[in-house]
Design an enzyme around this catalytic site. Structure first.
Site, mmCIF file in Angstrom:
data_model
loop_
_atom_site.group_PDB
_atom_site.id
_atom_site.type_symbol
_atom_site.label_atom_id
_atom_site.label_comp_id
_atom_site.label_asym_id
_atom_site.label_seq_id
_atom_site.Cartn_x
_atom_site.Cartn_y
_atom_site.Cartn_z
ATOM 1 N N LYS A 164 0.385 2.638 15.552
ATOM 2 C CA LYS A 164 1.244 2.756 16.534
ATOM 3 C C LYS A 164 2.014 4.006 16.900
ATOM 4 C CE LYS A 164 4.253 0.190 19.756
ATOM 5 N NZ LYS A 164 4.703 -1.244 20.074
ATOM 6 N N GLU A 224 3.293 4.871 4.766
ATOM 7 C CA GLU A 224 2.053 4.071 4.126
ATOM 8 C C GLU A 224 0.793 5.036 4.704
ATOM 9 O OE1 GLU A 224 4.618 2.497 4.917
ATOM 10 O OE2 GLU A 224 5.151 0.850 3.703
ATOM 11 N N GLY A 283 2.928 -3.877 17.865
ATOM 12 C CA GLY A 283 2.004 -3.686 16.581
ATOM 13 C C GLY A 283 1.368 -4.801 16.151
ATOM 14 N N ARG A 284 1.886 -6.122 16.029
ATOM 15 C CA ARG A 284 1.448 -7.399 15.490
ATOM 16 C C ARG A 284 0.524 -8.038 16.699
ATOM 17 N NH1 ARG A 284 6.655 -7.083 15.483
ATOM 18 N NH2 ARG A 284 7.898 -8.732 16.464
ATOM 19 N N GLU A 342 7.602 -11.866 11.457
ATOM 20 C CA GLU A 342 8.056 -10.474 12.021
ATOM 21 C C GLU A 342 8.600 -10.912 13.412
ATOM 22 O OE1 GLU A 342 5.823 -6.769 12.593
ATOM 23 O OE2 GLU A 342 6.911 -6.120 10.801
ATOM 24 N N HIS A 386 -6.745 -26.857 -5.364
ATOM 25 C CA HIS A 386 -6.965 -26.851 -6.944
ATOM 26 C C HIS A 386 -5.653 -25.963 -7.424
ATOM 27 C CE1 HIS A 386 -10.656 -29.200 -7.188
ATOM 28 N NE2 HIS A 386 -10.805 -28.496 -6.083
ATOM 29 N N LYS A 443 13.099 0.549 4.504
ATOM 30 C CA LYS A 443 12.370 1.984 4.758
ATOM 31 C C LYS A 443 13.438 3.208 4.288
ATOM 32 C CE LYS A 443 9.274 0.704 8.476
ATOM 33 N NZ LYS A 443 8.899 0.438 9.929
#
Ligand code: F6P
Length: 533
Positions: free
Chosen positions: A197, A203, A255-256, A341, A372, A501
């Site tokens: 965005k 990253e 963004g999400r 978030e 399990h 950050k």
């Protein structure tokens, strides 16, 4: 509102020890505490919510102004107050009706971008857009958080519909991720989508540079095999990506919440524009339902109220999302970002500390794998974990229908076991049948008790089609909105990610030995000494 919260708490304390199973003495319990939307069934009857609690919860949603805030969101008001932005990801799946932002209808621009995405996806899938070594065989989406989790989750979920190039997702700044992804790919037949965005996320930009160097070793013009998805056209141009392969969106798409638009480009390429549109239409159907259905029949509102009951009223800190669908393996991770978030905030919109807890910790894994692994704690641990099961009536493999039935029976078995449990007497009887007696029987029996009375909900649907996935994702998005409104928080900012950050940027030169470590605490200094160069 305070009185409703108090009444809810008082009621919860009064019914805390009542077995949920007793509520089924009412033969209409399952039907009355289930909600349908067309062929989707949300069964919330295996919770301790009774008629009184339900009415109070619905009053709570009314008093919190959920309808007014919902209408303000759809009307393009700037409900993301800390960033001064509207919240209009819903416009991406409702492009056929006017959506106003500051008095301007934005849908023409959305339709134009959508049409460019469709044309690009068609060209790529049909071999008109090629790499420098021929037809594109692989697409690598480089992005993180909301620019990764949505399309990565959906590409896996809709694998039976994927008939385009293979899609891969690189998110982590750990070089291992991009190394392992690219090592078997041919740069000459790979398209790289840089999805960010802001187009500043460290990253993503680091991985994008690595991908460009990888491409440079084999192709003459690497930029020609890059596309970008971003709100920052100046930065995509500076990176060298031609505007014809840049797909923009506006800052009123969080963004999400962004997989419905250009961030979903990799998904559109994988499943094709028609199935992508079916995904959008599923989301739009949930929007209509959310806007029109009364609270007592409104799926997102009820899902949110069940969440509020478990998290804020009963005090359960986590909720497990347990899809009985291997292809929904990334759904818990996707919902972690969406929910945590969005609603992981300690202050209300007005800056005051919350009187109640923020949204819950969300986690999970697909069934039956989780059974399990961690279900032991869910059944016999001392903490209660409300469970949210998801399951389809049909799988996509007709020749393996017997396995699907086994999957469904396991899903139902888990919610039944959580509800019923197994008493000490029942455990004793089972052991006695096996021939145990006396103190050994007594000792063993205690370990075999299941307290039961543990709440769960089940979302059931015919099949995980693109449209159904769209409905499910929009359902959870609106749930997050409703919970946020009830808690009085801004679900659309994410200041909590910033501090780490900033610190990481300052730590890098210290690890390289280019900067001193003064001011750092002893533990951090020790770790810099140990891990640095
Ligand atoms: O750091 C958190 C975050 O901003 C998320 O909200 C977002 O989804 C992710 O990083 C990626 O951001 P971008 O799409 O701008 O690269």
């Amino acid at each position: 509102m305070k009185q409703i919260w108090q009444a809810l708490k008082a009621h919860q304390q009064a019914v805390e020890h009542r077995p949920i199973l007793d509520l089924f003495a009412d033969p209409r319990r399952a039907e009355s505490f289930s909600t349908r939307l067309d062929d989707m069934l949300f069964d919330w009857s295996k919770t301790n919510i009774d008629h009184t609690a339900r009415d109070l919860l619905i009053d709570l949603a009314g008093a919190a102004g959920v309808s007014q805030k919902r209408d303000a969101m759809f009307a393009g008001r700037k409900i993301n107050e800390t960033e001064g932005r509207a919240v209009l990801h819903t416009a991406l799946r409702n492009m056929d009706r006017p959506v106003l932002v500051e008095g301007q209808d934005v849908t023409a621009g959305l339709r134009e971008t959508h049409a460019r995405m469709q044309a690009f996806a068609h060209d790529l899938r049909e071999g008109r857009f090629t790499g420098q070594g021929g037809r594109i065989t692989d697409v690598v989406n480089i992005g993180i958080g909301g620019s990764d989790l949505g399309p990565a989750m959906a590409c896996l979920a809709l694998a039976p519909y994927a008939d385009g190039p293979r899609c891969h997702f690189v998110s982590n700044v750990d070089g291992a991720h991009i190394h392992d992804t690219l090592k078997d790919l041919d740069p000459a037949t790979t398209l790289v989508i840089v999805a960010s965005k802001t187009f500043t996320t460290i990253e993503t930009m680091t991985n994008a540079e690595t991908a460009r160097r990888w491409m440079e070793r084999r192709v003459a013009n690497p930029a020609a095999q890059f596309a970008a998805v971003s709100t920052a056209a100046d930065r995509t141009a500076a990176f060298g990506i031609d505007a014809s392969r840049v797909f923009g969106f506006e800052d009123w798409v969080g963004g999400r919440y962004s997989m419905w638009g250009p961030i979903g480009l990799s998904l559109m390429i994988a499943i094709g524009p028609e199935d992508f549109d079916a995904f959008l239409s599923g989301g739009a159907a949930m929007d209509r339902h959310f806007r029109e259905a009364p609270f007592a029949e409104n799926l997102p509102v009820l899902l949110a109220l069940v969440g509020i009951w478990h998290n804020q009223i009963c005090g359960h800190a986590t909720r497990a999302v347990l899809p009985y669908d291997q292809r929904l393996a990334r759904l818990p991770a996707y919902l972690q970002q969406l929910e945590m978030e969005s609603n992981g905030k300690r202050v209300a919109m007005d800056g005051h500390e919350l009187a109640l807890h923020s949204g819950p910790i969300v986690w999970g894994e697909p069934g039956t794998n989780g059974q399990h692994a961690f279900y032991q704690l869910i059944h016999q641990g001392t903490r209660v974990v409300p469970c949210e099961f998801l399951v389809a009536r049909d799988g996509h493999e007709p020749d393996l229908a017997h396995q699907h039935l086994l999957l469904v029976s396991n899903c139902l078995a888990q919610s039944e076991a959580l509800l019923r449990g197994r008493s000490l007497d029942e455990a004793r009887a089972i052991l006695a049948k096996k021939g145990l007696t006396g103190t050994e029987l007594e000792r063993q029996a205690r370990h075999r008790v299941f307290p039961g009375n543990r709440p769960s909900t089940t979302l059931a649907y015919p099949k995980l089609t693109p449209a159904m996935l769209g409905r499910i994702i929009a359902l959870y998005e609106h749930r997050v909105f409703v919970e946020g409104v009830i808690l009085g928080i801004n679900s659309y900012d994410q200041w909590g990610v910033e501090l780490g950050k900033e610190l990481a940027l300052a730590l890098q030169p210290m690890l390289e030995g280019r900067a001193g470590t003064e001011g750092k605490d002893g533990s951090t200094r020790q770790l810099i000494d140990f891990l640095g160069r």
